[in-house]
Design an enzyme around this catalytic site. Structure first.
Site, PDB file in Angstrom:
ATOM      1  N   PRO A 221     -80.587 -48.946 -63.424  1.00  0.00           N
ATOM      2  CA  PRO A 221     -81.110 -47.872 -62.585  1.00  0.00           C
ATOM      3  C   PRO A 221     -80.091 -46.776 -62.332  1.00  0.00           C
ATOM      4  CG  PRO A 221     -80.777 -49.889 -61.297  1.00  0.00           C
ATOM      5  CD  PRO A 221     -80.492 -50.229 -62.720  1.00  0.00           C
ATOM      6  N   ASP A 222     -80.571 -45.552 -62.354  1.00  0.00           N
ATOM      7  CA  ASP A 222     -79.775 -44.395 -61.971  1.00  0.00           C
ATOM      8  C   ASP A 222     -79.446 -44.576 -60.485  1.00  0.00           C
ATOM      9  OD1 ASP A 222     -78.910 -41.922 -61.125  1.00  0.00           O
ATOM     10  OD2 ASP A 222     -80.411 -40.813 -62.271  1.00  0.00           O
ATOM     11  N   PHE A 223     -78.191 -44.457 -60.123  1.00  0.00           N
ATOM     12  CA  PHE A 223     -77.797 -44.660 -58.726  1.00  0.00           C
ATOM     13  C   PHE A 223     -78.667 -43.859 -57.774  1.00  0.00           C
ATOM     14  CE2 PHE A 223     -73.095 -46.028 -59.282  1.00  0.00           C
ATOM     15  CZ  PHE A 223     -73.540 -47.193 -59.866  1.00  0.00           C
ATOM     16  N   ARG A 224     -79.008 -42.643 -58.208  1.00  0.00           N
ATOM     17  CA  ARG A 224     -79.731 -41.761 -57.300  1.00  0.00           C
ATOM     18  C   ARG A 224     -81.241 -41.766 -57.537  1.00  0.00           C
ATOM     19  NH1 ARG A 224     -74.722 -39.919 -57.765  1.00  0.00           N
ATOM     20  NH2 ARG A 224     -73.745 -39.218 -55.847  1.00  0.00           N
TER      21      ARG A 224
ATOM     22  N   ASN B 144     -70.938 -42.526 -67.128  1.00  0.00           N
ATOM     23  CA  ASN B 144     -71.429 -43.886 -66.912  1.00  0.00           C
ATOM     24  C   ASN B 144     -70.295 -44.905 -66.953  1.00  0.00           C
ATOM     25  OD1 ASN B 144     -73.880 -42.651 -66.892  1.00  0.00           O
ATOM     26  ND2 ASN B 144     -74.436 -43.230 -68.976  1.00  0.00           N
TER      27      ASN B 144
ATOM     28  N   ASP C 149     -71.101 -48.219 -67.683  1.00  0.00           N
ATOM     29  CA  ASP C 149     -71.824 -49.415 -68.131  1.00  0.00           C
ATOM     30  C   ASP C 149     -71.402 -49.945 -69.501  1.00  0.00           C
ATOM     31  OD1 ASP C 149     -73.042 -47.619 -69.908  1.00  0.00           O
ATOM     32  OD2 ASP C 149     -74.695 -47.242 -68.519  1.00  0.00           O
TER      33      ASP C 149
ATOM     34  N   HIS D 147     -65.493 -41.586 -65.155  1.00  0.00           N
ATOM     35  CA  HIS D 147     -65.498 -42.342 -63.902  1.00  0.00           C
ATOM     36  C   HIS D 147     -64.903 -43.732 -64.069  1.00  0.00           C
ATOM     37  CE1 HIS D 147     -68.902 -39.520 -62.312  1.00  0.00           C
ATOM     38  NE2 HIS D 147     -67.729 -38.936 -62.364  1.00  0.00           N
TER      39      HIS D 147
END
Ligand code: ZN
Length: 240
Positions: free
Chosen positions: A28-31, A99, A101, A116
């Site tokens: 899921p997209d954090f936002r 990302n 991930d 990040h």
């Protein structure tokens, strides 16, 4: 002009990716809907806050275990595999990602600049001892809060937390790529988080073009030479 033509005409194409490309892999997209920021059981600002982490690392490990420490179960999707193929064929030069991930690497991309950071390595904040994701993940999933076995220090993932600066080397190299790019392909990012969001502006200022594929409009759409909305469709249509 089609995206295929744009890419094949480019001499130095680079790609900037965000959370929107990994939603297709079930991350899921954090936002977005179902994302971290919409959950009432987790305070996302606290989760990645450096000061809080130093006081109580258990909050991070306890709450990230079901979405970060299960990443080895997630598979790259069409976007990741297409980008890896395009790099392999010499069409794109580098992937710059927001990302954390690890899916670009898993798909076979070699030049990945992680703005990040990454959970691939964890370090002891006191003595610097490091562990790989594979060493740490099973322990976290079992409910453990990892502590350094050498010095008893706090173990932190190499993810950029709030209160930390971005990895210098990745940022400098990303800026260099953005400046050199005659085409930056912006995929699945709403371009709201700086300094990542400034990279397409660097490309524009250096005389390059940007192409954007994102579900929602971004503030740079009007400067883009090409805009799309459906990532999956556009990747399927690429006939390079
Ligand atoms: Zn240590």
């Amino acid at each position: 002009m089609t995206l295929t033509e744009l890419l094949s005409n480019a001499k130095h194409a680079v790609v900037l990716t965000g959370a929107g490309i990994s939603t297709l892999s079930g991350i899921p997209d954090f936002r977005g809907v179902g994302g971290l920021y919409t959950r009432t059981d987790i305070d996302a600002n606290k989760l990645f806050d450096l000061d809080y982490f130093m006081k109580d690392p258990s909050y991070y490990y306890k709450h990230s275990k079901d979405f970060l420490y299960n990443l080895d179960e997630k598979e790259p999707n069409l976007v990741h595999t297409t980008l890896a193929r395009l790099e392999n064929e010499g069409v794109i030069h580098a992937v710059i990602t927001q990302n954390i991930d690890l899916l670009h690497q898993k798909a076979g991309s070699r030049k990945v600049l992680e703005l990040h950071g990454s959970p691939m390595l964890h370090h002891c904040l006191r003595c610097g001892k490091s562990w790989t994701f594979d060493e740490i993940a099973p322990r976290v999933r079992a409910g453990e809060v990892p502590v350094c076995d050498k010095c008893g220090g706090i173990v932190k993932p190499d993810i950029v937390f709030f209160g930390e600066s971005l990895p210098e080397r990745a940022l400098a190299e990303s800026e260099r790529e953005a400046r050199s790019a005659d085409l930056m392909l912006v995929l699945g990012t709403s371009l709201t988080v700086y300094p990542a969001a400034a990279l397409p502006e660097v490309t524009l200022q250096s005389g390059g073009n940007i192409a954007i594929i994102n579900r929602d409009p971004t503030h740079l759409d009007r400067y883009a030479c090409w805009v799309g909305r459906d990532l999956k469709q556009e990747m399927e249509d690429l006939s390079l």
